[in-house]
Enzyme design. Sequence first.
Site, PDB file in Angstrom:
ATOM      1  CD  GLU A 165      -2.751  -1.118   2.576  1.00 43.52           C
ATOM      2  OE1 GLU A 165      -2.655  -0.159   3.370  1.00 43.52           O
ATOM      3  OE2 GLU A 165      -3.542  -2.067   2.744  1.00 43.52           O
TER       4      GLU A 165
ATOM      5  CD  GLU B  81      -9.785  -0.807   0.018  1.00 44.26           C
ATOM      6  OE1 GLU B  81      -8.680  -1.374  -0.139  1.00 44.26           O
ATOM      7  OE2 GLU B  81     -10.570  -1.100   0.943  1.00 44.26           O
TER       8      GLU B  81
END
Length: 299
Positions: A121, A188
Amino acid sequence: MADEVSARRITAPAIFAMKGKTKIKMVTAYDAPTARIADRARADIILVGDSVANVVLGHDDTLAVTVDVMVHHTAAVTRTKPTALVVGDMPWLSYHTSTHDTVTNAGRLVREGGASAVKLEGGRKRIPMIEAVVDAEIPVMGHLGLTPQSVNSMGGYRVQGKEAQAAYEMISDAHALADAGVFSIVLEGVPDVVAEIVTREIPVPTIGIGAGTHCDGQVLVFHDVTGLGAGEYLPKFVRQYANIADDAVTALREFFDDVESGVFPSEAETYHMPAASEEILRNLSNPTDHLMADEAMEG
Ligand code: KIV
């Protein structure tokens, strides 16, 4: 689906090549049964997500899982030898301290877990780590937007990039990740226009979750899609296609009812001895014989 399906293994370059041609289908799996189901359903990518922490292991967030836990679950998935590309998620703090630790931890997901790629991430501040892993010949999937490992710094699970400046920064992050060599990027929890611009501007495929329809592919959590999550909170972006948890409760109740009534197990579900052996055993087991034998031993 990627052409490589017929060759029995989908690779990271094959996923990269799907941009603009075929929508990429990705789903999480954390163990052998869910991996087999995902592969039978023809997933292009199986993500062994760190969401295993809250979805399967009962934690409140993803911060609890370690590299050991991720290796354990990734290995369970890859032992099924799926056609899908298996991506192992790098857990929190496994790629934050140094490029050396990052490569070591990514290498464990590949060598011990059997993953063919890893996901991590974050945007520009992760570039040195991404480049180091790519240099070690491990394909990297990026992840931008609502990054669950940043739950504390984000102040909760909030849609990211709602303001123009923040969205612009995210688009710049996507360019930087693409330049660093990622083969795909998960977007996301972002407004659809941000995903649309990123998808149009960068040459690597985007895979959306709560990012609208413009992405090159979509991903959801296995337990959310199938209803195996048993009453867990479902975000707005989830579409639940089945209710496996309810089906399982019904099946177990029928089993328990059959146990109660004696209908289970049936004759067909029972093992038998050859008749001659059964007769000898029954004679041997006569309670009076046992008593006499015991007395004889004591005497
Ligand atoms: O861990 C996970 O399940 C993920 C997906 C939601 C993209 O990162």
